[in-house]
Scaffold this active site. Structure first.
Site, PDB file in Angstrom:
ATOM      1  CG  ASP A 180      -1.919   1.513   1.321  1.00 16.64           C
ATOM      2  OD1 ASP A 180      -3.067   1.535   0.944  1.00 16.64           O
ATOM      3  OD2 ASP A 180      -1.634   2.495   1.882  1.00 16.64           O
TER       4      ASP A 180
ATOM      5  CE1 TYR B 154       0.843   7.914   2.355  1.00 13.69           C
ATOM      6  CE2 TYR B 154       0.465   5.180   1.888  1.00 13.69           C
ATOM      7  CZ  TYR B 154       0.208   6.500   2.482  1.00 13.69           C
ATOM      8  OH  TYR B 154      -0.682   6.583   2.532  1.00 13.69           O
TER       9      TYR B 154
ATOM     10  CE  LYS C 197      -3.611   5.014   0.889  1.00 10.42           C
ATOM     11  NZ  LYS C 197      -1.883   4.400   0.922  1.00 10.42           N
TER      12      LYS C 197
ATOM     13  CG  HIS D 225      -4.711   9.983   0.131  1.00 12.52           C
ATOM     14  ND1 HIS D 225      -3.299   9.804   0.059  1.00 12.52           N
ATOM     15  CD2 HIS D 225      -4.505   9.239   1.565  1.00 12.52           C
ATOM     16  CE1 HIS D 225      -2.345   9.642   1.142  1.00 12.52           C
ATOM     17  NE2 HIS D 225      -3.754   8.952   2.249  1.00 12.52           N
TER      18      HIS D 225
END
Ligand SMILES: NC(=O)c1ccc[n+]([C@@H]2O[C@H](COP(=O)([O-])OP(=O)(O)OC[C@H]3O[C@@H](n4cnc5c(N)ncnc54)[C@H](OP(=O)(O)O)[C@@H]3O)[C@@H](O)[C@H]2O)c1
Length: 275
Positions: free
Chosen positions: A46, A51, A76, A109
């Protein structure tokens, strides 16, 4: 052979119930961390545009020797990429960074309700799914009113809602809504970030009872509720511990005792306000 059960999503795609989360793993450490997870048997990773570590995820999966179809990868949409065209371009950029021609799951997200663009963004998600760039599409951090709004505007039911969910925030109402509408529940921060929760007397006592660790008790609770859970760790022993969940089962009373710990305690932002 991994013993991780799969959850069948509402479009028939199958997702491993335990995944490996990579939030806050620095980009230069991500490929190594994902390698450890794949070696330990994880087949579900994930990540997210936000990120900054999609490259490392893609690299580890590509270099693993596993077939692409054997590893489920989620990314996301970044908060600042809402909108029809933006969400499509943003996925193309993710695919470029991952080195893949598709992701298994693409999630919005955060709903960012004040920006009021998630319905338009969802149209883009339907488009990328139809084009085969995402095998399944879903949302994250959506509250019931946001899900209702999508349902009124679109025939495509999100395959997944990835929400903050752990024994301090059991999300009973949202889980009910998901069950009724065919949305799979995915738990982020499934260990409540590994802090106080793992020292709670209820959890510690159950760990002793079953001869497992507190983290394993909490993750087993997620599995028995039917949640998909995506614990993160950069500590190899913990990475292995968090998938070693298949030699015990919590009694129903113990599942309920954990549920009773719920106290509406968020470790992350309120989805109605964030972004
Ligand atoms: N959709 C969203 O908005 C959203 C938001 C947050 C997170 N997520 C996803 O959910 C994933 C997991 O969430 P998270 O990282 O916030 O929290 P988490 O998985 O609940 O907890 C991670 C923390 O717990 C520690 N830990 C892990 N396993 C442990 C064990 N067996 N025993 C003791 N401590 C342990 C880790 O330490 P070490 O790493 O030092 O071992 C780390 O500090 C993220 O990586 C991300 O993929 C999504």
């Amino acid at each position: 052979m991994s013993q991780v059960p799969h959850v069948r999503l509402n479009n028939g795609v199958s997702i491993p119930q335990i995944g490996f989360g990579v939030f806050q793993i620095p980009p230069e450490r991500t490929a190594d961390a994902v390698r450890v997870a794949l070696d330990a048997g994880y087949r579900h990773i994930d990540t997210a545009q936000g990120y900054g570590n999609e490259e490392g995820v893609g690299q580890a999966v590509r270099e693993s020797g596993l077939r692409r179809g054997d590893v489920f990868v989620t990314t996301k949409l970044a908060n600042d990429r809402h909108g029809y065209k933006e969400a499509i371009v943003a996925l193309d950029e993710s695919l470029e960074r991952l080195g893949f021609d598709h992701v298994d799951l693409y999630l919005i997200h955060w709903p960012r309700p004040r920006a009021d663009r998630y319905v338009e963004t969802w149209r883009a998600f339907e488009k990328v799914a139809a084009a085969g760039k995402a095998r399944a599409i879903g949302v994250s951090n959506f509250q019931i009113p946001h899900l209702r709004r999508l349902a009124a505007a679109s025939e495509t039911v999100p395959a997944v809602n990835q929400i903050e969910l752990h024994p301090y925030l059991v999300q009973a109402e949202l889980r009910d809504y998901h069950r009724t509408h065919g949305i799979a529940t995915e738990a982020w921060s499934p260990l409540a970030k590994g802090g106080d929760l793992l020292q709670e007397p209820v959890i510690v006592a159950l760990a002793e009872k079953y001869g497992k660790t507190p983290a394993q008790v909490v993750l087993r609770w997620h599995l028995q509720l039917g949640n998909i859970a995506i614990p993160k760790s950069v500590t190899p022993e913990r990475v292995r511990e968090n998938i070693d969940l298949f030699d015990f089962e919590l009694d129903n009373d113990d599942v309920s005792a954990i549920e009773e710990m719920g106290r509406f305690l968020r470790t992350g932002p309120d989805p109605d306000l964030f972004g």
